[in-house]
Design a protein around this motif. Structure first.
Motif, mmCIF file in Angstrom:
data_model
loop_
_atom_site.group_PDB
_atom_site.id
_atom_site.type_symbol
_atom_site.label_atom_id
_atom_site.label_comp_id
_atom_site.label_asym_id
_atom_site.label_seq_id
_atom_site.Cartn_x
_atom_site.Cartn_y
_atom_site.Cartn_z
ATOM 1 N N ILE A 1 -3.894 5.699 8.675
ATOM 2 C CA ILE A 1 -3.637 4.736 7.608
ATOM 3 C C ILE A 1 -4.834 3.815 7.404
ATOM 4 O O ILE A 1 -5.180 3.464 6.266
ATOM 5 C CB ILE A 1 -2.369 3.929 7.929
ATOM 6 C CG1 ILE A 1 -1.145 4.854 7.890
ATOM 7 C CG2 ILE A 1 -2.185 2.776 6.944
ATOM 8 C CD1 ILE A 1 0.147 4.179 8.281
ATOM 9 N N VAL A 2 -5.498 3.438 8.491
ATOM 10 C CA VAL A 2 -6.662 2.554 8.363
ATOM 11 C C VAL A 2 -7.736 3.198 7.503
ATOM 12 O O VAL A 2 -8.346 2.548 6.642
ATOM 13 C CB VAL A 2 -7.211 2.196 9.757
ATOM 14 C CG1 VAL A 2 -8.504 1.412 9.641
ATOM 15 C CG2 VAL A 2 -6.183 1.409 10.551
ATOM 16 N N ALA A 3 -7.969 4.492 7.707
ATOM 17 C CA ALA A 3 -8.953 5.207 6.896
ATOM 18 C C ALA A 3 -8.528 5.235 5.437
ATOM 19 O O ALA A 3 -9.363 5.124 4.525
ATOM 20 C CB ALA A 3 -9.136 6.625 7.426
ATOM 21 N N GLY A 4 -7.223 5.382 5.203
ATOM 22 C CA GLY A 4 -6.727 5.375 3.840
ATOM 23 C C GLY A 4 -6.953 4.043 3.150
ATOM 24 O O GLY A 4 -7.352 3.991 1.985
ATOM 25 N N TRP A 5 -6.716 2.955 3.867
ATOM 26 C CA TRP A 5 -6.904 1.624 3.275
ATOM 27 C C TRP A 5 -8.383 1.363 2.979
ATOM 28 O O TRP A 5 -8.713 0.806 1.933
ATOM 29 C CB TRP A 5 -6.341 0.555 4.210
ATOM 30 C CG TRP A 5 -4.847 0.535 4.235
ATOM 31 C CD1 TRP A 5 -4.007 1.562 3.901
ATOM 32 C CD2 TRP A 5 -4.007 -0.562 4.606
ATOM 33 N NE1 TRP A 5 -2.699 1.183 4.067
ATOM 34 C CE2 TRP A 5 -2.669 -0.113 4.485
ATOM 35 C CE3 TRP A 5 -4.249 -1.850 5.037
ATOM 36 C CZ2 TRP A 5 -1.583 -0.935 4.777
ATOM 37 C CZ3 TRP A 5 -3.171 -2.673 5.338
ATOM 38 C CH2 TRP A 5 -1.854 -2.222 5.203
ATOM 39 N N ILE A 6 -9.247 1.764 3.895
ATOM 40 C CA ILE A 6 -10.688 1.598 3.646
ATOM 41 C C ILE A 6 -11.115 2.449 2.455
ATOM 42 O O ILE A 6 -11.866 1.998 1.584
ATOM 43 C CB ILE A 6 -11.483 1.968 4.907
ATOM 44 C CG1 ILE A 6 -11.173 0.981 6.039
ATOM 45 C CG2 ILE A 6 -12.982 1.979 4.611
ATOM 46 C CD1 ILE A 6 -11.796 1.365 7.366
ATOM 47 N N GLY A 7 -10.636 3.695 2.412
ATOM 48 C CA GLY A 7 -10.965 4.560 1.295
ATOM 49 C C GLY A 7 -10.442 4.025 -0.028
ATOM 50 O O GLY A 7 -11.096 4.154 -1.067
ATOM 51 N N ALA A 8 -9.266 3.397 0.002
ATOM 52 C CA ALA A 8 -8.693 2.816 -1.216
ATOM 53 C C ALA A 8 -9.572 1.689 -1.738
ATOM 54 O O ALA A 8 -9.850 1.604 -2.947
ATOM 55 C CB ALA A 8 -7.285 2.303 -0.934
ATOM 56 N N ALA A 9 -10.007 0.802 -0.843
ATOM 57 C CA ALA A 9 -10.874 -0.296 -1.271
ATOM 58 C C ALA A 9 -12.199 0.227 -1.815
ATOM 59 O O ALA A 9 -12.705 -0.269 -2.834
ATOM 60 C CB ALA A 9 -11.106 -1.248 -0.096
ATOM 61 N N LEU A 10 -12.764 1.233 -1.156
ATOM 62 C CA LEU A 10 -14.028 1.801 -1.624
ATOM 63 C C LEU A 10 -13.867 2.484 -2.976
ATOM 64 O O LEU A 10 -14.696 2.312 -3.876
ATOM 65 C CB LEU A 10 -14.575 2.792 -0.594
ATOM 66 C CG LEU A 10 -15.102 2.193 0.711
ATOM 67 C CD1 LEU A 10 -15.492 3.299 1.691
ATOM 68 C CD2 LEU A 10 -16.300 1.284 0.437
#
Length: 320
Positions: free
Chosen positions: A69-78
């Motif tokens: 999920i952390v990777a998903g949130w970072i990817g979403a912001a990017l």
């Protein structure tokens, strides 16, 4: 008591996801004066980016990487930040009304893409089974709700502290100078377009993060969740709370979301089941009336912007 706590935690968690969107809009409008009415589009980009990164691949839909999920949130912001940068590179030079039209068009285009790229986004059926934080504790509803609420509180607190520090820096003072008098800022050698673009991209990235948080909190996303009504809600929250004030953005999100959520049962009871569309329209009217009432009493919002000439000057003493 557990049900009451669970509902309260759910209400605050949803309000905090809207508070994150308001913080992003406050960077764009409250600090820089960028009239973005395509909020729903950037929130949708973040939500779908995170969902595609964290859900597993399925036969009827491409993508799905099964990342944490952390990777998903970072990817979403990017993803939302990059999209905001590209959109801003074409639009930030426009005047307020033309910028509003352009960003609204972008939001509509994003929603149409979500509806028609069914092989990637699921089309009108959306994406389900999005992993939820602390899913292992789902058998204990009270603990599950408390942990999700604590996570969102931590995210909002981190964003608030970071934005407060950033907006009180020389960079933030340039943004306010551009908002107040762009000609004077340019005369002092500041590249207004570059600073506008930076603010637009940062605000869009924060909106994308909020979209990811909402998607993972609910566990399901669909294009109908990102209609222009979402943009209207967020703008009402920011104006009611106080444009230009990060605390006001958070407070406005909680107040307006409370008005929206708690008015639903009462208004729905006034109409028969076949006329619930009227009930939904009446809720929008109620938000408009509530916003007018707040602005009549507090023209600058519940927590208006605090204007500071210089932090190096002593506070003015009241006249005797």
């Amino acid at each position: 008591m557990i049900d009451l706590f669970g509902y309260g935690a759910f209400f605050l968690s949803m309000a905090l996801t809207y508070a994150i969107i308001c913080l992003g809009l406050n960077v764009q409008w409250g600090q820089t004066g960028l009239f973005n009415v395509g909020v729903a589009g950037f929130v949708a980009i973040g939500a779908y980016a995170s969902a595609l990164l964290t859900t597993p691949d399925t036969p009827d839909r491409l993508g799905g990487f099964g990342l944490p999920i952390v990777a998903g949130w970072i990817g979403a912001a990017l993803a939302a930040g990059i999209a905001s940068f590209l959109v801003g590179a074409l639009t930030v030079r426009l005047r307020a009304d033309y910028l509003a039209i352009a960003t609204f068009g972008v939001a509509v285009m994003v929603q149409l893409c979500l509806l028609n790229l069914q092989g990637l986004t699921g089309g009108p059926f959306g994406i389900g089974f999005i992993p939820r934080p602390f899913a292992a504790t789902a058998t204990n509803p009270a603990l599950f709700a408390a942990l999700n609420l604590a996570l969102l509180l931590a995210v909002v607190a981190a964003l608030y502290l970071g934005l407060e520090r950033l907006l009180r820096s020389p960079w933030g003072r340039v943004l306010r100078a551009i908002r107040e008098d762009e000609t004077a800022a340019r005369a002092l050698g500041k590249n207004a377009d570059r600073f506008r673009l930076q603010a637009f991209a940062i605000g869009g990235a924060i909106m994308g993060l909020a979209g990811a948080a909402q998607g993972h909190f609910i566990g399901f996303i669909a294009p109908e969740n990102y209609q222009p009504m979402l943009t209207f809600q967020v703008w009402a929250m920011l104006i009611a709370g106080g444009s230009g004030n990060n605390r006001g953005a958070i407070l406005g999100a909680i107040v307006v979301w409370g008005l929206w959520a708690f008015s639903a049962p009462a208004i729905a009871a006034l109409f028969p089941p076949d006329q619930q569309a009227r009930a939904a329209a009446l809720r929008i009217v109620l938000i408009g009336v509530g916003l007018c009432a707040i602005l009549l009493i507090r023209p600058r919002g519940l927590l208006g912007e605090t204007r500071t000439v210089s932090r190096h000057l002593p506070k003015a003493k009241p006249k005797p």
